[in-house]
Motif scaffolding. Structure first.
Motif, PDB file in Angstrom:
ATOM      1  N   LEU A 231      17.570 123.001 -46.363  1.00 48.01           N
ATOM      2  CA  LEU A 231      16.727 123.458 -45.077  1.00 48.01           C
ATOM      3  C   LEU A 231      16.001 122.237 -44.257  1.00 48.01           C
ATOM      4  CD1 LEU A 231      15.983 127.055 -46.028  1.00 48.01           C
ATOM      5  CD2 LEU A 231      18.035 126.399 -44.890  1.00 48.01           C
ATOM      6  N   PHE A 232      15.645 121.456 -44.770  1.00 51.88           N
ATOM      7  CA  PHE A 232      14.618 120.420 -44.353  1.00 51.88           C
ATOM      8  C   PHE A 232      15.206 119.044 -44.340  1.00 51.88           C
ATOM      9  CE2 PHE A 232      12.470 124.274 -45.286  1.00 51.88           C
ATOM     10  CZ  PHE A 232      11.545 124.465 -44.096  1.00 51.88           C
ATOM     11  N   PRO A 233      14.742 118.155 -43.295  1.00 47.84           N
ATOM     12  CA  PRO A 233      15.116 116.872 -43.464  1.00 47.84           C
ATOM     13  C   PRO A 233      14.215 115.897 -44.517  1.00 47.84           C
ATOM     14  CG  PRO A 233      13.598 117.284 -41.731  1.00 47.84           C
ATOM     15  CD  PRO A 233      13.922 118.645 -42.209  1.00 47.84           C
ATOM     16  N   SER A 234      13.251 116.455 -45.035  1.00 48.24           N
ATOM     17  CA  SER A 234      12.480 115.736 -46.092  1.00 48.24           C
ATOM     18  C   SER A 234      11.615 116.631 -46.876  1.00 48.24           C
ATOM     19  CB  SER A 234      11.225 115.043 -45.304  1.00 48.24           C
ATOM     20  OG  SER A 234      10.454 115.493 -44.728  1.00 48.24           O
ATOM     21  N   LEU A 235      11.334 116.214 -48.165  1.00 44.41           N
ATOM     22  CA  LEU A 235      10.630 117.038 -48.819  1.00 44.41           C
ATOM     23  C   LEU A 235       9.119 117.242 -48.418  1.00 44.41           C
ATOM     24  CD1 LEU A 235      10.071 118.294 -51.641  1.00 44.41           C
ATOM     25  CD2 LEU A 235       9.426 115.941 -52.495  1.00 44.41           C
ATOM     26  N   ASP A 236       8.734 116.310 -47.653  1.00 47.20           N
ATOM     27  CA  ASP A 236       7.267 116.514 -47.166  1.00 47.20           C
ATOM     28  C   ASP A 236       7.189 117.497 -45.985  1.00 47.20           C
ATOM     29  OD1 ASP A 236       4.341 115.414 -46.756  1.00 47.20           O
ATOM     30  OD2 ASP A 236       4.948 115.071 -44.899  1.00 47.20           O
ATOM     31  N   PHE A 237       8.080 117.382 -45.353  1.00 42.88           N
ATOM     32  CA  PHE A 237       8.458 118.615 -44.134  1.00 42.88           C
ATOM     33  C   PHE A 237       8.417 120.101 -44.887  1.00 42.88           C
ATOM     34  CE2 PHE A 237      10.782 119.245 -39.878  1.00 42.88           C
ATOM     35  CZ  PHE A 237      10.066 120.438 -39.652  1.00 42.88           C
ATOM     36  N   ALA A 238       9.198 120.094 -46.055  1.00 45.41           N
ATOM     37  CA  ALA A 238       9.308 121.421 -46.688  1.00 45.41           C
ATOM     38  C   ALA A 238       7.949 121.941 -46.965  1.00 45.41           C
ATOM     39  CB  ALA A 238      10.379 121.190 -47.733  1.00 45.41           C
ATOM     40  N   GLN A 239       7.267 121.056 -47.818  1.00 40.50           N
ATOM     41  CA  GLN A 239       6.272 121.084 -48.335  1.00 40.50           C
ATOM     42  C   GLN A 239       5.260 121.839 -47.422  1.00 40.50           C
ATOM     43  OE1 GLN A 239       5.561 117.554 -50.292  1.00 40.50           O
ATOM     44  NE2 GLN A 239       5.794 118.367 -52.217  1.00 40.50           N
ATOM     45  N   ARG A 240       5.131 121.103 -46.430  1.00 38.33           N
ATOM     46  CA  ARG A 240       4.128 121.760 -45.356  1.00 38.33           C
ATOM     47  C   ARG A 240       4.682 123.303 -44.776  1.00 38.33           C
ATOM     48  NH1 ARG A 240       4.778 116.562 -42.969  1.00 38.33           N
ATOM     49  NH2 ARG A 240       5.644 117.331 -41.321  1.00 38.33           N
ATOM     50  N   ARG A 241       5.920 123.248 -44.467  1.00 34.32           N
ATOM     51  CA  ARG A 241       6.235 124.461 -44.043  1.00 34.32           C
ATOM     52  C   ARG A 241       6.097 125.546 -45.144  1.00 34.32           C
ATOM     53  NH1 ARG A 241       5.626 127.303 -39.798  1.00 34.32           N
ATOM     54  NH2 ARG A 241       7.084 128.950 -39.662  1.00 34.32           N
ATOM     55  N   LEU A 242       6.374 125.384 -46.525  1.00 33.73           N
ATOM     56  CA  LEU A 242       6.322 126.376 -47.314  1.00 33.73           C
ATOM     57  C   LEU A 242       4.711 126.537 -47.436  1.00 33.73           C
ATOM     58  CD1 LEU A 242       8.572 124.821 -50.027  1.00 33.73           C
ATOM     59  CD2 LEU A 242       8.789 127.338 -48.994  1.00 33.73           C
TER      60      LEU A 242
END
Length: 314
Positions: free
Chosen positions: A44-55
């Motif tokens: 779902l996300f362009p990067s792991l960092d982006f996903a971690q922030r959203r989660l």
């Protein structure tokens, strides 16, 4: 004195912050139980960092919760995400279901954290995550449908309008119980499929018994979806194909791939990694190119059992 304003409703507060991508994630967690940080990021996300922030944001809103299983050799696995109670409230509202149990999230999290076959569930989920990740980076491809194992657990799950009435009463013992099902589309061609995710812990007799159940389903109904066996190794794949060669008049389309090969090639399930049944079959095929003929009944799909019924993961 000034009247104190009422506290904002937590569900409305959460829903005001939900995006379309969040909706998709919450729906996946409702249907499929648990996903890891890496799985969410890949799909779902362009990067792991982006996903971690959203989660982290969704966790603070009460939409999702998380846990980290311990590794047998020390340390812990990545965070595993499940729905929190407000996440259940949101999905039920979105789908027009009745309100969930007030302890729904606690009960399901407890079920998942104590589940002995959690690696098998995550492995089956990973297959569909890999397809979703492929679609995210490849135009004209889409994972149109991802159905959980729970969609096939109830008697009558395989019945289609106008079909064999016996399909209404046959339970899981007489018919297959796939680990999931999906519909994969590329450039306008769609192929639905059943998934059997194999970890190698069962003897081959169990796999051939599963194939016999798919043959029974094929004989009793209009279901003609390819059955995908995702196996751990080339050796196990070869042994299964030897077994398939001994099945007389096999009509179900069986295709196999291995985690070993996919890892070596860094290939998604959408790519040419599928071997059709039959020793000596030339070449491997893409998922979308697998033989498929049932084009008249694909608007009829089993419906997953609502998790609110028992509070259990699929």
């Amino acid at each position: 004195m000034r009247k104190r304003l009422p506290a904002p409703d937590p569900l409305l507060r959460m829903q005001a912050s939900i995006t379309g991508r969040d909706d998709r994630l919450l729906g996946w967690l409702y249907d499929h139980g648990v996903l890891t940080t890496d799985q969410v990021a890949a799909a779902l996300f362009p990067s792991l960092d982006f996903a971690q922030r959203r989660l982290l944001r969704l966790t603070s809103l009460g939409a999702v919760d998380r846990f980290r299983p311990n590794r047998p050799d020390g340390g812990s696995y990545p965070y595993h995400y499940v729905l929190d109670q407000l996440g259940y409230d949101h999905v039920h509202a979105q789908r027009g279901l009745g309100p969930p149990r007030r302890d729904q999230a606690r009960r399901r999290k407890q079920s998942l954290t104590s589940r002995r076959d959690l690696p098998h569930l995550l492995g089956g989920n990973q297959f569909f995550i890999d397809l979703a990740a492929h679609a995210r980076t490849h135009p004209h491809t889409v994972l149109d449908r991802w159905q959980p194992a729970s969609a096939f657990h109830e008697p009558g799950a395989f019945y289609r309008r106008g079909g064999n009435p016996q399909m209404m009463v046959h339970g899981p013992k007489g018919l297959p119980r796939p680990d999931g099902a999906g519909v994969w589309t590329e450039r306008g061609r769609s192929v639905p499929f059943f998934l059997e995710y194999d970890t190698g812990r069962e003897c081959l007799d169990v796999l051939t018994e599963k194939i016999a159940k798919y043959e029974r389903l094929y004989a009793m109904s209009t279901w003609a979806w390819p059955v995908l066996f995702h196996l751990p190794s080339a050796r196990r794949e070869t042994n299964l194909h030897h077994r398939l060669a001994d099945v007389p008049d096999l009509e179900t389309v069986i295709a196999t791939t291995t985690a070993e090969m996919r890892t070596a090639l860094n290939a998604s399930p959408a790519e040419p990694v599928w071997q059709l049944q039959g020793i000596g079959t030339a070449g491997r095929m893409r998922l979308v190119d697998l033989p498929y003929t049932d084009t008249h009944h694909d608007t009829q799909f089993p419906t997953p059992t609502p998790t609110s019924k028992h509070g259990q993961a699929p």
